[in-house]
Design a protein around this motif. Structure first.
Motif, PDB file in Angstrom:
ATOM      1  N   VAL A 192      74.465  39.235 -37.753  1.00 42.76           N
ATOM      2  CA  VAL A 192      74.404  37.774 -37.756  1.00 42.76           C
ATOM      3  C   VAL A 192      75.349  37.244 -36.684  1.00 42.76           C
ATOM      4  N   SER A 193      74.859  36.328 -35.857  1.00 43.40           N
ATOM      5  CA  SER A 193      75.682  35.667 -34.852  1.00 43.40           C
ATOM      6  C   SER A 193      75.726  34.175 -35.161  1.00 43.40           C
ATOM      7  N   CYS A 194      76.927  33.624 -35.288  1.00 33.14           N
ATOM      8  CA  CYS A 194      77.122  32.191 -35.547  1.00 33.14           C
ATOM      9  C   CYS A 194      77.730  31.557 -34.297  1.00 33.14           C
ATOM     10  N   LYS A 195      77.121  30.495 -33.830  1.00 29.17           N
ATOM     11  CA  LYS A 195      77.577  29.847 -32.596  1.00 29.17           C
ATOM     12  C   LYS A 195      77.833  28.369 -32.838  1.00 29.17           C
TER      13      LYS A 195
ATOM     14  N   ALA B 162      70.608  33.716 -31.466  1.00 25.20           N
ATOM     15  CA  ALA B 162      71.518  32.622 -31.834  1.00 25.20           C
ATOM     16  C   ALA B 162      71.550  31.558 -30.744  1.00 25.20           C
ATOM     17  N   SER B 163      71.469  31.966 -29.475  1.00 24.89           N
ATOM     18  CA  SER B 163      71.500  31.000 -28.382  1.00 24.89           C
ATOM     19  C   SER B 163      70.226  30.175 -28.328  1.00 24.89           C
ATOM     20  N   GLN B 164      69.123  30.707 -28.899  1.00 23.74           N
ATOM     21  CA  GLN B 164      67.864  29.967 -28.930  1.00 23.74           C
ATOM     22  C   GLN B 164      67.774  29.024 -30.123  1.00 23.74           C
ATOM     23  N   ALA B 165      68.580  29.262 -31.144  1.00 22.65           N
ATOM     24  CA  ALA B 165      68.539  28.416 -32.343  1.00 22.65           C
ATOM     25  C   ALA B 165      69.179  27.059 -32.057  1.00 22.65           C
ATOM     26  N   ALA B 166      68.549  26.036 -32.589  1.00 24.56           N
ATOM     27  CA  ALA B 166      69.097  24.683 -32.457  1.00 24.56           C
ATOM     28  C   ALA B 166      70.279  24.511 -33.408  1.00 24.56           C
TER      29      ALA B 166
ATOM     30  N   VAL C  23      71.146  16.062 -40.903  1.00 27.67           N
ATOM     31  CA  VAL C  23      72.580  15.891 -40.767  1.00 27.67           C
ATOM     32  C   VAL C  23      73.043  16.491 -39.452  1.00 27.67           C
ATOM     33  N   LYS C  24      74.277  16.175 -39.059  1.00 20.34           N
ATOM     34  CA  LYS C  24      74.872  16.788 -37.887  1.00 20.34           C
ATOM     35  C   LYS C  24      75.371  18.179 -38.266  1.00 20.34           C
ATOM     36  N   CYS C  25      74.770  19.195 -37.660  1.00 22.66           N
ATOM     37  CA  CYS C  25      75.144  20.578 -37.959  1.00 22.66           C
ATOM     38  C   CYS C  25      75.298  21.330 -36.648  1.00 22.66           C
ATOM     39  N   PRO C  26      76.473  21.369 -36.058  1.00 24.60           N
ATOM     40  CA  PRO C  26      76.629  21.948 -34.731  1.00 24.60           C
ATOM     41  C   PRO C  26      76.738  23.463 -34.701  1.00 24.60           C
ATOM     42  N   VAL C  27      76.284  24.158 -35.748  1.00 22.82           N
ATOM     43  CA  VAL C  27      76.339  25.616 -35.762  1.00 22.82           C
ATOM     44  C   VAL C  27      74.920  26.168 -35.836  1.00 22.82           C
ATOM     45  N   SER C  28      74.589  27.075 -34.914  1.00 26.65           N
ATOM     46  CA  SER C  28      73.309  27.777 -34.960  1.00 26.65           C
ATOM     47  C   SER C  28      73.564  29.228 -35.337  1.00 26.65           C
ATOM     48  N   ILE C  29      72.591  29.832 -36.020  1.00 30.64           N
ATOM     49  CA  ILE C  29      72.753  31.191 -36.543  1.00 30.64           C
ATOM     50  C   ILE C  29      71.535  32.036 -36.161  1.00 30.64           C
TER      51      ILE C  29
END
Length: 243
Positions: free
Chosen positions: A68-71, A233-237, A194-200
């Motif tokens: 899992v990558s969290c960005k 992860a880089s492609q996830a919004a 909602v504002k969710c600035p983390v993509s996984i």
């Protein structure tokens, strides 16, 4: 032996009996490379609090592992010229996110490989079900964190929670995962923007190899699977989970 030629292996955090009572210690094993194949029993501690390298998911097993990558999506460049109180608020929120990740890792049996930047994690799980449940729960609980993002970022920061891409999953794997995914149902039923600035990003398989990081002794993963996890992860919004 110099530190550059030694193998460093994390043994995790332990509660150790000392004269004054119980003390929490982070233990590391340091071994010359030519003796790195030596194996010792786990520390005889009162309690192990966090996992060590040898407790991390092993991709050589028959069932594979989940990575899992969290960005965390950083604010735009103009954010750096914003008032310090606003910048401090964002970094405090990122720290709160990091603490949330570590709490949930204990609940879902995950392993923290590294946090190279505040809030950006590489994690591993022994099975796909736990990785999915962790990711959905993390996105759900993250809505309680006030990130206070900029107005111009609203269009990119506002997304549905836990938008899973399941095309690559086999029906059998989804069925096995279902009992642990009540959190996913709850998130999707809320249909809350909602504002969710983390993509996984999540990958599952065995095309990776594990070795300890020189700086921390924690397990990290390398190879095609690890590279794919970072790309997904880089492609996830922001606010999205992709597999």
């Amino acid at each position: 032996t110099s530190p550059q030629t030694a193998q460093v292996v994390s043994l995790g955090t332990h509660q150790v009996n000392v004269r004054e009572g119980l003390m929490q210690l982070y233990l590391m094993e340091i071994m010359p490379q030519r003796l790195s194949k030596r194996f010792f029993p786990p520390p005889d501690s009162h309690m192990r609090i966090s996992l060590g390298y040898r407790d991390s998911p092993d991709p050589r097993g028959n069932n594979g592992i989940a990575l899992v990558s969290c960005k965390v999506h950083r604010p735009s460049s103009s954010f750096h010229s914003a008032p310090s109180t606003r910048r401090n608020h964002f970094f405090a929120a990122a720290k709160e996110w990091s603490e949330l990740v570590r709490r949930l890792l204990q609940d879902f049996g995950g392993y923290e490989c590294k946090e190279p930047d505040l809030g950006n994690f590489t994690l591993s799980f022994q099975n796909l079900e736990d990785a999915m449940a962790f990711s959905a729960t993390a996105q759900k609980q993250m809505v309680r964190i006030s990130w206070e993002m900029e107005e111009e970022d609203d269009a990119t920061q506002t997304h549905l929670l836990a938008n899973f891409e399941t095309a690559q999953l086999h029906t059998e794997e989804i069925s096995r995962a279902a009992p642990k995914l009540s959190a996913v149902d709850t998130v999707l039923q809320e249909v809350k923007l909602v504002k969710c600035p983390v993509s996984i990003g999540i990958t599952f398989g065995s095309h990776a190899y594990r070795k300890p990081l020189q700086a921390t002794g924690c397990a990290d993963y390398f190879g095609p699977m690890a590279n794919s996890t970072a790309r997904i992860a880089s492609q996830a919004a922001p606010g999205q989970v992709l597999m």
